[in-house]
Design a protein around this motif. Structure first.
Motif, short mmCIF file in Angstrom:
data_model
loop_
_atom_site.label_atom_id
_atom_site.label_comp_id
_atom_site.label_asym_id
_atom_site.label_seq_id
_atom_site.Cartn_x
_atom_site.Cartn_y
_atom_site.Cartn_z
N SER A 1 0.84 -1.20 0.00
CA SER A 1 0.00 0.00 0.00
C SER A 1 0.87 1.24 0.00
O SER A 1 2.06 1.19 0.36
CB SER A 1 -0.91 0.02 1.24
OG SER A 1 -0.13 0.28 2.40
N LEU A 2 0.29 2.36 -0.39
CA LEU A 2 1.01 3.63 -0.36
C LEU A 2 1.48 3.93 1.07
O LEU A 2 2.59 4.42 1.27
CB LEU A 2 0.13 4.77 -0.88
CG LEU A 2 0.72 6.18 -0.83
CD1 LEU A 2 2.01 6.26 -1.65
CD2 LEU A 2 -0.29 7.20 -1.32
N TYR A 3 0.66 3.59 2.06
CA TYR A 3 1.02 3.86 3.45
C TYR A 3 2.23 3.05 3.89
O TYR A 3 3.08 3.53 4.64
CB TYR A 3 -0.18 3.61 4.37
CG TYR A 3 -1.33 4.51 4.02
CD1 TYR A 3 -1.26 5.88 4.27
CD2 TYR A 3 -2.45 4.02 3.37
CE1 TYR A 3 -2.30 6.73 3.91
CE2 TYR A 3 -3.50 4.86 3.01
CZ TYR A 3 -3.41 6.20 3.29
OH TYR A 3 -4.43 7.04 2.93
N ILE B 1 4.61 2.07 1.83
CA ILE B 1 5.75 2.70 1.14
C ILE B 1 6.19 3.95 1.90
O ILE B 1 7.38 4.17 2.11
CB ILE B 1 5.39 3.07 -0.32
CG1 ILE B 1 4.96 1.84 -1.11
CG2 ILE B 1 6.55 3.79 -0.99
CD1 ILE B 1 6.04 0.83 -1.36
N ILE B 2 5.23 4.76 2.35
CA ILE B 2 5.56 5.96 3.12
C ILE B 2 6.29 5.57 4.40
O ILE B 2 7.29 6.21 4.78
CB ILE B 2 4.29 6.79 3.43
CG1 ILE B 2 3.73 7.40 2.14
CG2 ILE B 2 4.58 7.88 4.47
CD1 ILE B 2 2.36 8.03 2.29
N THR C 1 6.76 11.56 2.32
CA THR C 1 5.67 11.39 1.36
C THR C 1 6.08 11.81 -0.05
O THR C 1 5.60 11.25 -1.02
CB THR C 1 4.41 12.17 1.79
OG1 THR C 1 4.76 13.55 1.97
CG2 THR C 1 3.83 11.62 3.07
N ALA D 1 7.80 8.82 -1.57
CA ALA D 1 6.80 7.78 -1.87
C ALA D 1 5.97 8.18 -3.07
O ALA D 1 5.66 7.34 -3.93
CB ALA D 1 5.92 7.54 -0.65
N ASP D 2 5.60 9.47 -3.16
CA ASP D 2 4.82 9.95 -4.31
C ASP D 2 5.62 9.84 -5.60
O ASP D 2 5.07 9.52 -6.66
CB ASP D 2 4.37 11.39 -4.10
CG ASP D 2 3.24 11.52 -3.10
OD1 ASP D 2 2.57 10.51 -2.82
OD2 ASP D 2 3.04 12.64 -2.59
N HIS E 1 5.57 6.31 -6.60
CA HIS E 1 4.21 6.04 -7.09
C HIS E 1 4.05 6.54 -8.53
O HIS E 1 3.48 5.85 -9.38
CB HIS E 1 3.20 6.70 -6.16
CG HIS E 1 1.82 6.19 -6.31
ND1 HIS E 1 0.73 6.89 -5.88
CD2 HIS E 1 1.33 5.04 -6.86
CE1 HIS E 1 -0.37 6.20 -6.14
NE2 HIS E 1 -0.02 5.09 -6.74
N ASP F 1 0.49 0.24 -10.16
CA ASP F 1 0.04 1.06 -9.04
C ASP F 1 0.46 0.36 -7.76
O ASP F 1 0.96 -0.76 -7.80
CB ASP F 1 -1.48 1.24 -9.09
CG ASP F 1 -1.96 2.49 -8.40
OD1 ASP F 1 -1.18 3.09 -7.62
OD2 ASP F 1 -3.10 2.89 -8.63
N PHE F 2 0.23 0.97 -6.63
CA PHE F 2 0.44 0.32 -5.35
C PHE F 2 -0.85 -0.37 -4.95
O PHE F 2 -1.94 0.02 -5.38
CB PHE F 2 0.83 1.33 -4.27
CG PHE F 2 2.18 1.97 -4.48
CD1 PHE F 2 3.20 1.32 -5.13
CD2 PHE F 2 2.42 3.24 -4.01
CE1 PHE F 2 4.44 1.90 -5.31
CE2 PHE F 2 3.66 3.85 -4.17
CZ PHE F 2 4.67 3.17 -4.83
#
Length: 106
Positions: free
Chosen positions: A57-59, A61-62, A69, A72-73, A76, A85-86
């Motif tokens: 998930s993006l979270y 990765i962060i 962020t 991570a962005d 992404h 995508d994640f």
């Protein structure tokens, strides 16, 4: 005829996607030096291939980016540019066998 073209296009797309998710995360990020530390962190945590990272998930990765962020962005964005995508479900994907991985780095 149009069905044959669509079939070829879909098969080509799957083959291209498979090559991307089989790539190691270090090689995937190598052209963006600012992503390399995150790539090594991901690999150190067992997420050695793009396919592994695409499942996160993006979270997550962060969290692995120490709360950065922006970093991570950027990763992404790199994934979206590659058609990924994640948080993806990659049905039937297993990381490639060690002997099937071509050496990417000297």
């Amino acid at each position: 005829m149009a069905d044959a073209v669509y079939e070829h296009s879909a098969r080509h797309g799957r083959e291209t996607l498979r090559r991307i998710v089989d790539k190691d995360i270090i090689t995937f990020c190598a052209r963006q030096p600012h992503l390399m530390e995150l790539a090594f962190t991901l690999a150190d945590h067992g997420h050695t291939h793009v396919g592994h990272v695409a499942r996160l998930s993006l979270y997550t990765i962060i969290d692995l980016a120490d709360g950065n962020t922006r970093l991570a962005d950027e990763l992404h964005h790199r994934f979206r540019h590659a058609g990924l995508d994640f948080g993806m479900t990659l049905e039937g994907w297993d990381d490639p066998a060690a002997d099937a991985i071509e050496p990417q780095l000297d």
